[in-house]
Scaffold this motif. Structure first.
Motif, PDB file in Angstrom:
ATOM      1  N   SER A  66       0.945  -1.078  -0.018  1.00 56.71           N
ATOM      2  CA  SER A  66       0.018  -0.130   0.034  1.00 56.71           C
ATOM      3  C   SER A  66       0.876   1.289  -0.042  1.00 56.71           C
ATOM      4  O   SER A  66       0.418   2.423  -0.547  1.00 56.71           O
ATOM      5  N   ASP A 183      -6.172  -1.606  -4.588  1.00 51.56           N
ATOM      6  CA  ASP A 183      -5.454  -2.268  -3.564  1.00 51.56           C
ATOM      7  C   ASP A 183      -6.357  -3.167  -2.955  1.00 51.56           C
ATOM      8  O   ASP A 183      -7.245  -2.500  -2.144  1.00 51.56           O
ATOM      9  N   GLU A 184      -6.439  -4.192  -2.895  1.00 50.72           N
ATOM     10  CA  GLU A 184      -7.374  -5.206  -2.415  1.00 50.72           C
ATOM     11  C   GLU A 184      -8.956  -5.124  -2.778  1.00 50.72           C
ATOM     12  O   GLU A 184      -9.477  -4.822  -1.887  1.00 50.72           O
TER      13      GLU A 184
END
Ligand SMILES: Nc1ncnc2c1ncn2[C@@H]1O[C@H](COP(=O)(O)OP(=O)(O)OP(=O)(O)O)[C@@H](O)[C@H]1O
Ligand SMILES: [Mg+2]
Length: 338
Positions: A66, A183-184
């Protein structure tokens, strides 16, 4: 495949935080202390990504994924090194960069909590100066691939997780960015929504040649979407290659499990035993497991050999899973660090 659109050169990010002391007394002491600790979240990372690529950026919790994405989005400035996205240094030209990128952080929404979703998109249209024609065309496309209409009039705070994630993805794509950071994006989603999100990402990549960087702990996302993976561990890049190459490097071992129709007699057992020079054999209750390298032998050859010796009722072929390979790479990196 096009030119490099993203380049990271020796990027490093350190966080300086207040030192923590143990216990409650320690917590109070910490409030007044000026002592700090420096944590290197991203440690000398370099890579280049070409326009139109879909790359999986993976690593264990706290690896620095991240943080890297935040630097590529312009939210964080590297401590040293440089990062360039579509010719800009994101943290130096945040506004200009924002037009080139779309970001989805699965862990938290980028949308306004109290606005009905439809209005959110109208506001974003103004912010990104999307023409009415483009807006209508893109909304129609996004609605088509993400099925937004059923909750278009709901406020964001009332959306379910899966609805919100689809809404977030549409918001990130409204201005048709050249680069999409995810991101995810599939965290906590049911299989149907997960599939829809993956399908949408694939279609957007095909239709607009959008470059996609995807972070996920669900490696089936990577298998479905990415041709290449970059693995980081403790802030350092430990692997960067195509999935095909990864499989060749690590995943060429294959297991075949045979179930006997009739237990082999002494002579057959003896013949099977002779195969152990070539393969790794494990006897099982009603059969045998054969492990071999695909570099040395094909699945068909192994099956033919075993079936030529004994009577077989069932055969299961088990390829090495991506998860196993990645585990091995993480472990290798841990071993090196010790
Ligand atoms: N703002 C911050 N201040 C201090 N430390 C931070 C900050 N942001 C991240 N870190 C630390 O940097 C390291 C990397 O964090 P990061 O969020 O990039 O990991 P990640 O790979 O995304 O992990 P996850 O899979 O859990 O999301 C962690 O040790 C984290 O605690
Ligand atoms: Mg993270």
């Amino acid at each position: 495949m096009g030119e490099n659109i993203i380049e990271l050169n020796n990027v490093r990010k350190e966080f300086v935080t207040a030192k923590h002391y143990p216990g409650f007394k320690g917590a109070v002491k910490g409030l007044f202390s000026k002592e700090t600790v420096t944590k290197t979240a991203v440690d000398d990372i370099s890579f280049a990504i070409r326009e139109g690529e879909m790359v999986g950026y993976i690593g264990s919790n706290g690896a620095g994924k991240s943080t890297t994405i935040k630097m590529m989005s312009g939210i964080l400035t590297p401590t040293s090194g440089t990062c360039s996205v579509n010719g800009l240094e994101p943290y130096k030209e945040r506004k200009k960069n924002a037009r080139n990128i779309g970001v989805v952080f699965g862990q938290r929404t980028q949308l306004w909590w109290d606005l009905p979703l439809g209005e959110t998109y109208t506001v974003l249209k103004e912010i990104y100066e999307v023409s009415r024609h483009d807006f209508e065309e893109r909304m129609a496309f996004l609605n088509d691939v993400l099925n937004l209409q059923e909750f278009m009039h709901s406020t964001v705070r009332t959306l379910s997780l899966g609805q919100r994630m689809r809404a977030d993805l549409a918001a990130a794509l409204l201005h048709n960015p050249k680069v999409l950071y995810l991101d995810e994006p599939t965290i906590g989603l049911d299989v149907v929504v997960k599939d829809r999100i993956r399908q949408a990402i694939r279609e957007i990549n095909q239709k607009y040649n959008t470059t996609v960087i995807l972070t996920t702990h669900d490696l089936s996302d990577i298998e479905e979407l990415c041709q290449r993976i970059i693995i980081i561990d403790a802030g350092k890049k430990i692997y960067d290659s195509t999935l095909n190459q990864l499989r060749q490097d690590y995943g060429d071992s294959c297991r075949i499990v045979f179930e006997w129709k009739q237990s082999p007699n002494a002579r057959q057992a003896d013949m099977l035993q002779q195969l152990s020079g070539q393969f790794t054999l494990h006897r099982q209750e009603n059969g045998i497991q054969v492990r071999f390298s695909k570099k040395e032998c094909t699945v068909a050859e192994v099956i033919a050999k075993v079936m030529g010796i004994a009577e077989v009722k069932d055969v299961q072929i088990k390829e090495t899973e991506l998860t196993d390979i990645v585990k091995k790479i993480y472990q290798g990196s841990e071993d090196r660090a010790v």
